[in-house]
Design a protein around this motif. Structure first.
Motif, PDB file in Angstrom:
ATOM      1  N   ALA B  93       0.791  -1.110  -0.199  1.00  9.11           N
ATOM      2  CA  ALA B  93       0.087   0.054   0.078  1.00  9.11           C
ATOM      3  C   ALA B  93       0.768   1.380  -0.071  1.00  9.11           C
ATOM      4  O   ALA B  93       0.680   2.187  -0.689  1.00  9.11           O
ATOM      5  N   TYR B  94       1.866   1.455   0.752  1.00  8.24           N
ATOM      6  CA  TYR B  94       2.797   2.325   1.000  1.00  8.24           C
ATOM      7  C   TYR B  94       3.381   2.683  -0.376  1.00  8.24           C
ATOM      8  O   TYR B  94       3.483   3.871  -0.913  1.00  8.24           O
ATOM      9  N   ILE B  95       4.147   1.630  -1.234  1.00 10.17           N
ATOM     10  CA  ILE B  95       4.633   1.696  -2.565  1.00 10.17           C
ATOM     11  C   ILE B  95       3.515   2.149  -3.581  1.00 10.17           C
ATOM     12  O   ILE B  95       3.810   3.293  -4.180  1.00 10.17           O
ATOM     13  N   LEU B  96       2.503   1.446  -3.465  1.00 10.26           N
ATOM     14  CA  LEU B  96       1.315   2.270  -4.363  1.00 10.26           C
ATOM     15  C   LEU B  96       0.797   3.464  -4.152  1.00 10.26           C
ATOM     16  O   LEU B  96       0.669   4.452  -5.163  1.00 10.26           O
ATOM     17  N   ASN B  97       0.965   4.124  -2.750  1.00  3.75           N
ATOM     18  CA  ASN B  97       0.457   5.368  -2.544  1.00  3.75           C
ATOM     19  C   ASN B  97       1.564   6.297  -3.080  1.00  3.75           C
ATOM     20  O   ASN B  97       1.320   7.857  -3.497  1.00  3.75           O
ATOM     21  N   TRP B 177      -4.116   1.541   2.783  1.00  5.33           N
ATOM     22  CA  TRP B 177      -4.510   2.833   1.932  1.00  5.33           C
ATOM     23  C   TRP B 177      -4.947   4.025   2.483  1.00  5.33           C
ATOM     24  O   TRP B 177      -4.703   5.287   2.318  1.00  5.33           O
ATOM     25  N   ALA B 178      -6.257   3.389   3.018  1.00  5.58           N
ATOM     26  CA  ALA B 178      -7.051   4.535   3.556  1.00  5.58           C
ATOM     27  C   ALA B 178      -6.332   5.418   4.870  1.00  5.58           C
ATOM     28  O   ALA B 178      -6.520   6.515   4.974  1.00  5.58           O
ATOM     29  N   ALA B 179      -5.360   4.760   5.476  1.00  7.80           N
ATOM     30  CA  ALA B 179      -4.631   5.185   6.738  1.00  7.80           C
ATOM     31  C   ALA B 179      -3.917   6.018   6.150  1.00  7.80           C
ATOM     32  O   ALA B 179      -3.405   7.276   6.588  1.00  7.80           O
ATOM     33  N   LEU B 180      -3.136   5.824   4.902  1.00  3.88           N
ATOM     34  CA  LEU B 180      -2.133   6.627   4.459  1.00  3.88           C
ATOM     35  C   LEU B 180      -2.620   7.919   3.793  1.00  3.88           C
ATOM     36  O   LEU B 180      -2.012   8.824   3.695  1.00  3.88           O
ATOM     37  N   GLN B 181      -4.066   7.669   3.207  1.00 11.71           N
ATOM     38  CA  GLN B 181      -4.428   9.200   2.765  1.00 11.71           C
ATOM     39  C   GLN B 181      -4.648   9.957   3.875  1.00 11.71           C
ATOM     40  O   GLN B 181      -4.620  11.499   3.743  1.00 11.71           O
ATOM     41  N   ILE B 201      12.302   7.288   8.960  1.00 13.19           N
ATOM     42  CA  ILE B 201      11.113   7.943   8.748  1.00 13.19           C
ATOM     43  C   ILE B 201       9.961   6.927   8.618  1.00 13.19           C
ATOM     44  O   ILE B 201       8.922   7.070   9.219  1.00 13.19           O
ATOM     45  N   ILE B 202      10.225   5.832   8.119  1.00 17.33           N
ATOM     46  CA  ILE B 202       9.259   4.735   7.803  1.00 17.33           C
ATOM     47  C   ILE B 202       8.933   3.906   9.346  1.00 17.33           C
ATOM     48  O   ILE B 202       7.823   3.972   9.627  1.00 17.33           O
ATOM     49  N   ARG B 203       9.958   3.858  10.094  1.00 22.59           N
ATOM     50  CA  ARG B 203       9.757   3.135  11.413  1.00 22.59           C
ATOM     51  C   ARG B 203       9.431   4.003  12.489  1.00 22.59           C
ATOM     52  O   ARG B 203       8.232   3.682  13.238  1.00 22.59           O
ATOM     53  N   ARG B 204       9.490   5.448  12.401  1.00 18.34           N
ATOM     54  CA  ARG B 204       9.202   6.384  13.594  1.00 18.34           C
ATOM     55  C   ARG B 204       7.909   7.405  13.457  1.00 18.34           C
ATOM     56  O   ARG B 204       7.100   7.672  14.267  1.00 18.34           O
ATOM     57  N   ILE B 205       7.746   7.288  11.901  1.00 13.85           N
ATOM     58  CA  ILE B 205       6.780   8.379  11.313  1.00 13.85           C
ATOM     59  C   ILE B 205       5.752   7.447  10.768  1.00 13.85           C
ATOM     60  O   ILE B 205       4.464   7.943  11.031  1.00 13.85           O
ATOM     61  N   ILE B 206       5.850   6.892   9.884  1.00 15.45           N
ATOM     62  CA  ILE B 206       4.797   6.546   9.085  1.00 15.45           C
ATOM     63  C   ILE B 206       4.176   5.040   9.531  1.00 15.45           C
ATOM     64  O   ILE B 206       3.064   5.181   9.952  1.00 15.45           O
TER      65      ILE B 206
END
Ligand code: ADP
Ligand code: MG
Lengths: 345, 291
Positions: B93-97, B177-181, B201-206
């Protein structure tokens, strides 16, 4: 010696040139505003300085070093985003501490600096709040503290106050200016609000369609706009068509029934622009009729129909009686209060 | 104001929702209640169903280790499927986004693909790839000398997990995906400007911000996998039963409806408890992110 220098920087997205030929030298400790309408490329320029976008052409230097060769994470700039971009899962203190953590600042010093930064922006006692439980103004302050706590070489602010209501915005402007004065961080502010740019900055960069229109102090941009765009964008102004007649001696500048000795240089058709507060009602000058008269507390605003087209006049409310609607008046101003451009500019 | 009009306006909501309410009661609540009641009835090879109240079926489920093993397998498969979809689906989902417009819609279609294909065709597709000596992949790998004997797929729990994860993937991807939006588009830049590395960034923020999405995706995938019927039925057949296929067999092959009803009821109750419980936990844990 410029501290931060942009040298003929340009940015293209595909075929669209969004920023072009952007050259600017910022002195250490200076407060600069990028001012221009939405879509003129302010954010793009700021993001190139921050390193989130690469310039298509040109160089950006910080203390003489090429900044574009440095990874954005290593530039050490402080950035406040329009949306604040706070980390919603962290408390205010954790948000502010994040940059120090990344710099491996020891725990004790970190706590002390976080406390000091939050106190500086007036948020002492809010350490454990989460951003979503704070008001817009408080979030804005957290974002500012987070950017400043890392002692950035340059502070970049992208429309930081545009999401606040008018009163809060004014308060934050004053506070922002005080903080910047105190710590002396070189600051670039992006805004489309001319009042904000004028009240905060040492110098304003007026931009239009990706190009610089003028770089000058707030007073200069207001008094001596370099182009019609600048004079229209910064506050209200009156533009009158006029001619410079060099056949008679001495040469004269004539706008309707108003005339004055011609300035050197230009001749033929010109445009003169005069700020509304510099126009007075007199016995001679442009003939006009008051269409509407609006009382605005400390001043009166007159909309007139003059022989050179519509004109606006602002008069201080000094207790004197003012002309009424429908009254015929003459508009006059001092030659040094107007700026004269070639008719096309 | 007349009382008649008042009465009418008070009745209006009931009158308007009545058709839907009757449908709900008629096709869901009544059969459900009947199933629960059925699970307390007696059954015998020759006497059929006897409408009495006994605990025979429940006692059998509680004491016979066969049922413990079968429910254990059901939830093991559901948990592994959930883990697999989370581990693959969240990065997906992250890559797709992050993809740009055209590619994004293309790959979204690819991810939704499994939902558009009949479960039978999809599962048989896996069987064609991995089934025994004649499966395409097994054949290729064996002729290439990579493996000696075919990778077992049919009638294995691994096979069920893989096939289930395939069809459950869209639910996980869409949920993340919805969460990423909801992320601030500048949040990564903010972390970057503060000196964070991509991994940080991925580990602590995303991750902390999409965790609620992963967890709600996990609840969907878990409950659908635990009650899935078609995929386990095709891959596991009669040899490797899960709760749903067992209930089916009791109803349609053994004809022991009361026992089948008990199995179905237990599955339903267990799922409701797990879903409601974990949902409450998630909402408490991620209160700040959900606000
Ligand atoms: N990533 C992008 N791709 C294509 N066009 C962009 C991109 N970012 C900005 N633009 C365009 O560049 C122009 C300037 O944008 P921006 O710098 O955000 O303006 P401002 O901040 O002054 O409002 C706009 O016309 C915008 O549509
Ligand atoms: Mg902008």
């Amino acid at each position: 010696m410029a501290y931060l220098e942009l040298d003929r920087v340009a940015k293209q997205f595909g075929a669209q040139t969004v920023v072009d030929d952007f050259s600017l030298a910022v002195g250490k400790g200076e407060f600069i505003s990028f001012l221009g309408p939405s879509g003129c490329g302010k954010t793009t320029t700021l993001q190139m300085i921050a390193g989130f976008l690469d310039p298509t052409r040109g160089v950006i230097r910080l203390e003489g070093k090429d900044l574009t060769a440095i990874h954005p994470a290593k530039r050490g700039l402080g950035i406040v985003f329009q949306s604040y971009a706070l980390f919603p899962h962290m408390t205010a203190a954790e948000n502010v501490a994040f940059g120090l953590e990344m710099r491996k600042v020891a725990r004790g010093e970190r706590a002390e600096r976080v406390r000091a930064a939050l106190a500086m922006v007036g948020l002492a006692g809010y350490e454990d709040r989460h951003p979503r439980r704070m008001s817009g103004g408080q979030q804005q302050r957290v974002a500012l503290a987070r950017a400043l706590v890392i002692k950035p070489s340059v502070l970049l602010l992208d429309e930081p106050l545009s999401n606040l209501d008018a009163k809060l915005r004014e308060e934050m402007q004053i506070e922002l200016r005080q903080i910047q004065r105190t710590i002396g961080t070189t600051t670039i502010l992006v805004t489309h609000d001319q009042n904000e740019a004028m009240s905060l900055s040492d110098r304003i960069v007026v931009m239009s369609q990706g190009r610089i229109e003028q770089i000058a102090t707030p007073q200069e941009t207001y008094e001596r706009p370099a182009s019609a765009f600048v004079s229209q964008f910064l506050g209200k102004t009156n533009d009158f068509a006029a001619t410079i007649d060099r056949t008679s001696a001495p040469a004269r500048l004539i706008a309707g029934s108003w005339s004055a000795p011609a300035p050197a240089g230009l001749s033929g058709p010109v445009t003169v622009s005069i700020r509304p507060e510099r126009i007075g009602f007199g016995d001679a000058g442009l003939t006009a009729k008051i269409v509407t008269r609006i009382f605005q507390g400390n001043h009166w605003l007159f909309q007139c129909e003059s022989e050179c087209g519509p004109a606006i006049v602002i008069r201080q409310n000094d207790g004197q009686s003012q002309p009424v609607e429908g009254e015929a008046v003459r508009l006059a101003w001092r030659p040094e209060d107007m700026s004269v451009r070639g008719a096309s500019a | 104001m007349s009382t008649a009009a008042e009465e009418r306006s008070a009745r209006a909501p009931w009158a308007l929702t009545a058709p839907a309410l009757m449908l709900f009661v008629g096709v869901l609540l009544i059969p459900l209640a009947m199933t629960v009641m059925l699970s307390f009835h007696d059954w015998g090879q020759y006497k059929g169903i006897e409408p009495v109240f006994i605990l025979k079926n429940w006692r059998e489920i509680a004491t016979d280790s066969y049922y413990a093993e079968m429910f254990g397998r059901t939830f093991r498969i559901a948990i592994l499927t959930t883990l697999l979809t989370a581990v693959l689906g969240a990065p997906e989902a992250y890559i797709l986004n992050r993809m740009s417009g055209r590619w994004k819609s293309f790959f979204l279609l690819v991810i939704l693909g499994p939902l558009l294909i009949s479960v039978v065709a999809r599962t048989l597709g896996w069987a064609l790839l991995f089934g025994g000596n004649n499966g395409l992949v097994n054949k290729l790998m064996m002729s290439a000398g990579l493996i000696r004997s075919p990778i077992p797929f049919m009638f294995t729990e691994t096979g069920m997990v893989v096939a289930l994860a395939h069809v459950m993937m869209p639910f996980m991807v869409l949920s993340v995906w919805a969460a990423l939006q909801r992320l601030d588009p500048q949040i990564e830049n903010a972390a970057l400007s503060l000196g964070a590395s991509p991994v940080t960034i991925i580990r602590r923020i995303i991750m902390p911000q999409i965790m609620p999405g992963v967890l709600s995706g996990a609840i969907i995938v878990f409950s659908l996998s635990a009650s899935a019927f078609a995929t386990p039925a095709i891959i596991g057949g009669r040899r490797l039963k899960v709760a749903a296929t067992l209930a089916y067999d009791e109803f349609l092959n053994t004809l022991d409806w009361p026992l089948g009803a008990a199995v179905a009821t237990l599955l339903l109750v267990a799922l409701v408890l797990i879903v409601v419980g974990s949902n409450a936990l998630i909402e408490r844990r991620y209160a700040e992110v959900f606000r």
